[in-house]
Design an enzyme around this catalytic site. Structure first.
Site, PDB file in Angstrom:
ATOM      1  N   ASP A  38      18.373  10.809   6.361  1.00 24.89           N
ATOM      2  CA  ASP A  38      18.600  10.809   4.910  1.00 24.89           C
ATOM      3  C   ASP A  38      20.032  11.241   4.560  1.00 24.89           C
ATOM      4  O   ASP A  38      20.643  10.696   3.645  1.00 24.89           O
ATOM      5  CB  ASP A  38      17.615  11.770   4.220  1.00 24.89           C
ATOM      6  CG  ASP A  38      16.192  11.218   4.246  1.00 24.89           C
ATOM      7  OD1 ASP A  38      15.294  11.859   3.694  1.00 24.89           O
ATOM      8  OD2 ASP A  38      16.007  10.131   4.839  1.00 24.89           O
ATOM      9  N   TYR A  39      20.567  12.211   5.358  1.00 28.07           N
ATOM     10  CA  TYR A  39      21.884  12.755   4.932  1.00 28.07           C
ATOM     11  C   TYR A  39      22.972  11.697   5.077  1.00 28.07           C
ATOM     12  O   TYR A  39      23.948  11.690   4.336  1.00 28.07           O
ATOM     13  CB  TYR A  39      22.229  14.033   5.709  1.00 28.07           C
ATOM     14  CG  TYR A  39      22.745  13.824   7.098  1.00 28.07           C
ATOM     15  CD1 TYR A  39      21.869  13.745   8.175  1.00 28.07           C
ATOM     16  CD2 TYR A  39      24.105  13.670   7.345  1.00 28.07           C
ATOM     17  CE1 TYR A  39      22.332  13.522   9.457  1.00 28.07           C
ATOM     18  CE2 TYR A  39      24.590  13.453   8.623  1.00 28.07           C
ATOM     19  CZ  TYR A  39      23.689  13.377   9.693  1.00 28.07           C
ATOM     20  OH  TYR A  39      24.157  13.143  10.956  1.00 28.07           O
ATOM     21  N   ASN A  89     -11.864 -15.109  -9.811  1.00 23.49           N
ATOM     22  CA  ASN A  89     -13.317 -15.060  -9.999  1.00 23.49           C
ATOM     23  C   ASN A  89     -13.877 -13.977  -9.075  1.00 23.49           C
ATOM     24  O   ASN A  89     -13.572 -13.964  -7.884  1.00 23.49           O
ATOM     25  CB  ASN A  89     -13.943 -16.416  -9.645  1.00 23.49           C
ATOM     26  CG  ASN A  89     -13.682 -17.453 -10.726  1.00 23.49           C
ATOM     27  OD1 ASN A  89     -13.739 -17.130 -11.912  1.00 23.49           O
ATOM     28  ND2 ASN A  89     -13.349 -18.657 -10.314  1.00 23.49           N
ATOM     29  N   GLU A 117      -7.218 -10.626   2.119  1.00 17.76           N
ATOM     30  CA  GLU A 117      -6.258  -9.546   1.834  1.00 17.76           C
ATOM     31  C   GLU A 117      -6.970  -8.408   1.100  1.00 17.76           C
ATOM     32  O   GLU A 117      -7.972  -8.651   0.415  1.00 17.76           O
ATOM     33  CB  GLU A 117      -5.126 -10.064   0.937  1.00 17.76           C
ATOM     34  CG  GLU A 117      -4.344 -11.217   1.524  1.00 17.76           C
ATOM     35  CD  GLU A 117      -3.494 -11.933   0.490  1.00 17.76           C
ATOM     36  OE1 GLU A 117      -3.104 -11.300  -0.526  1.00 17.76           O
ATOM     37  OE2 GLU A 117      -3.236 -13.138   0.673  1.00 17.76           O
ATOM     38  N   LYS A 119      -7.567  -5.979  -1.909  1.00 22.25           N
ATOM     39  CA  LYS A 119      -7.307  -6.133  -3.347  1.00 22.25           C
ATOM     40  C   LYS A 119      -6.784  -4.798  -3.875  1.00 22.25           C
ATOM     41  O   LYS A 119      -7.537  -3.880  -4.155  1.00 22.25           O
ATOM     42  CB  LYS A 119      -8.573  -6.546  -4.080  1.00 22.25           C
ATOM     43  CG  LYS A 119      -8.322  -6.928  -5.544  1.00 22.25           C
ATOM     44  CD  LYS A 119      -9.549  -7.574  -6.193  1.00 22.25           C
ATOM     45  CE  LYS A 119      -9.256  -8.007  -7.622  1.00 22.25           C
ATOM     46  NZ  LYS A 119      -8.954  -6.864  -8.526  1.00 22.25           N
ATOM     47  N   GLU A 174       1.527  -6.776  -6.686  1.00 26.21           N
ATOM     48  CA  GLU A 174       0.896  -5.628  -7.341  1.00 26.21           C
ATOM     49  C   GLU A 174       1.856  -4.451  -7.292  1.00 26.21           C
ATOM     50  O   GLU A 174       2.475  -4.175  -6.256  1.00 26.21           O
ATOM     51  CB  GLU A 174      -0.405  -5.283  -6.594  1.00 26.21           C
ATOM     52  CG  GLU A 174      -1.445  -4.633  -7.436  1.00 26.21           C
ATOM     53  CD  GLU A 174      -2.204  -5.640  -8.322  1.00 26.21           C
ATOM     54  OE1 GLU A 174      -1.959  -6.855  -8.216  1.00 26.21           O
ATOM     55  OE2 GLU A 174      -3.011  -5.181  -9.142  1.00 26.21           O
TER      56      GLU A 174
HETATM   57  N1  LIG Z   1      -4.738  -7.176  -6.407  1.00 22.13           N
HETATM   58  C1  LIG Z   1      -4.393  -7.808  -5.279  1.00 22.13           C
HETATM   59  O1  LIG Z   1      -4.141  -7.174  -4.252  1.00 22.13           O
HETATM   60  C2  LIG Z   1      -4.298  -9.296  -5.300  1.00 22.13           C
HETATM   61  C3  LIG Z   1      -4.456  -9.978  -6.508  1.00 22.13           C
HETATM   62  C4  LIG Z   1      -4.355 -11.376  -6.527  1.00 22.13           C
HETATM   63  C5  LIG Z   1      -4.497 -12.149  -7.749  1.00 22.13           C
HETATM   64  O2  LIG Z   1      -4.710 -11.577  -8.853  1.00 22.13           O
HETATM   65  C6  LIG Z   1      -4.407 -13.586  -7.651  1.00 22.13           C
HETATM   66  C7  LIG Z   1      -4.578 -14.398  -8.781  1.00 22.13           C
HETATM   67  C8  LIG Z   1      -4.490 -15.771  -8.605  1.00 22.13           C
HETATM   68  F1  LIG Z   1      -4.661 -16.572  -9.665  1.00 22.13           F
HETATM   69  C9  LIG Z   1      -4.232 -16.362  -7.373  1.00 22.13           C
HETATM   70  C10 LIG Z   1      -4.067 -15.550  -6.257  1.00 22.13           C
HETATM   71  C11 LIG Z   1      -4.149 -14.180  -6.391  1.00 22.13           C
HETATM   72  O3  LIG Z   1      -3.992 -13.399  -5.274  1.00 22.13           O
HETATM   73  C12 LIG Z   1      -4.101 -12.055  -5.314  1.00 22.13           C
HETATM   74  N2  LIG Z   1      -3.953 -11.390  -4.147  1.00 22.13           N
HETATM   75  C13 LIG Z   1      -4.039 -10.036  -4.112  1.00 22.13           C
HETATM   76  N3  LIG Z   1      -3.887  -9.415  -2.897  1.00 22.13           N
END
Ligand SMILES: NC(=O)c1cc2c(=O)c3cc(F)ccc3oc2nc1N
Length: 331
Positions: A38-39, A89, A117, A119, A174
């Site tokens: 860091d320094y 969805n 992945e 969320k 995000e």
């Molecule tokens: N919160 C999340 O970690 C996350 C959110 C979205 C999305 O909202 C999202 C919305 C879309 F229309 C298409 C892909 C997406 O992919 C995403 N992938 C993620 N990992």
């Protein structure tokens, strides 16, 4: 104190310092693999501050000195999303997940691979870069129009002010507050007699809506990017490759991803991370399942509000994580 530099020496030295400091910051905040102490960073940073004080015209938008904030803005301008941000969805059970997979296979005519992945439970952001420079950051808003929060996002250390390549792209991801930062922030607020935030997501949202960017800068926010909206010269043909390409050009991406060839493999990933949820340094509220191949995503398209090629499996609300300080019992 660096001897007074001529304008020419200062210009060259400032450019060299920006390049070096941005590389060190990339290693530290994006790759989590710092290459210097860091320094060393602090010494070079102080030298750049001195040069910029001597020659303010040398202050560039990708200078790390621009991250500390200090602008107090009146309000947030509107930010129109040329490419809309959709929502996902939700599915809440293995049965609904299987129905999602069946619908996809029926439409496409054959089985497909999925990129799974975590969320992240934060705030959707959209980042626009022109010739490598960060030019606009915005909230999702209603998906078509969000708020321009560029100045606040500049204070988030894992958001590159300049990409590793001078390309023009728009990416989405995000912005979130790590659990540790959330606990510390609430302790400070409690001690100051202020209201505490209910959860890291609210804390991140509150931090990004600050009109005083210096406050945002103190909130230790972080990011994971996951979508390429305007590809520019990016070449990935699948979601899994796009995540790697996002990382190569300078963005922080979440390493806990998996390519799944069957819905059973997707379900295994969901169960694995449901069990690991509590030990992650950030909050997640589920798993995002995406058809991996971009051509197949395009053939499936979108409904009015969401892509047909993705689903968000939502975890049941986490039992309130009561953080019990481990009590030292003195015998
Ligand atoms: N919160 C999340 O970690 C996350 C959110 C979205 C999305 O909202 C999202 C919305 C879309 F229309 C298409 C892909 C997406 O992919 C995403 N992938 C993620 N990992």
């Amino acid at each position: 104190m660096s001897h007074l530099l001529t304008q020419e020496e200062a210009t060259a030295r400032a450019q060299e310092l920006r390049k070096t400091l941005n590389r060190y910051a990339f290693e530290y905040y994006v790759k989590d693999q710092p290459s210097v102490e860091d320094y060393i960073y602090d010494k070079l940073y102080t030298e750049l501050v001195q040069i910029e004080e001597q020659y303010p015209e040398l202050i560039m938008s990708d200078s790390p000195t621009q991250r500390v904030g200090g602008k107090v803005i009146e309000g947030f301008e509107k930010a129109v999303h040329d490419i809309p941000l959709y929502s996902l969805n939700d599915v809440f059970s293995k049965e609904e997940l299987i129905q999602f997979d069946q619908r996809v296979q029926k439409t496409v005519g054959h089985p497909v691979s999925y990129c799974c992945e975590l969320k992240i439970d934060g705030l959707s952001i959209s980042l626009r870069y022109e010739n490598g420079l960060f030019v606009r950051g915005a909230t999702r808003g209603d998906g078509s129009v969000g708020e321009n929060i560029t100045e606040n996002l500049k204070t988030v250390n894992s958001i590159p002010l300049r990409l590793n390549e001078d390309i023009s792209v728009e990416v989405r991801g995000e912005c979130y507050m790590p659990k540790a930062s959330f606990v510390k922030l609430n302790q400070e607020r409690e001690e100051a007699g202020q209201d505490v935030f209910a959860n890291p997501r609210n804390a991140a949202a509150g931090s990004l809506r600050q009109l005083d960017t210096k406050v945002t800068a103190q909130r230790k926010l972080d990011t994971f990017l996951y979508t390429v909206a305007d590809f520019g010269p990016m070449t990935s043909k699948t979601q899994y490759d796009a995540l790697n390409e996002l990382s190569e050009i300078g963005f922080r991406t979440n390493p806990e991803k998996r390519l799944c060839n069957t819905v059973d493999e997707v379900w295994a990933f969901i169960q694995e991370y449901h069990d690991k949820r509590a030990e992650l340094p950030y909050e997640i509220d589920g798993i995002v399942i995406k058809v991996n191949d971009f051509d197949i995503q395009e053939s499936l398209g979108f409904t009015v509000k969401a892509p047909r090629w993705a689903a968000a499996y939502k975890f049941p609300p986490e039992e309130a994580q009561t953080v019990i300080e481990d009590i030292e019992w003195t015998i």
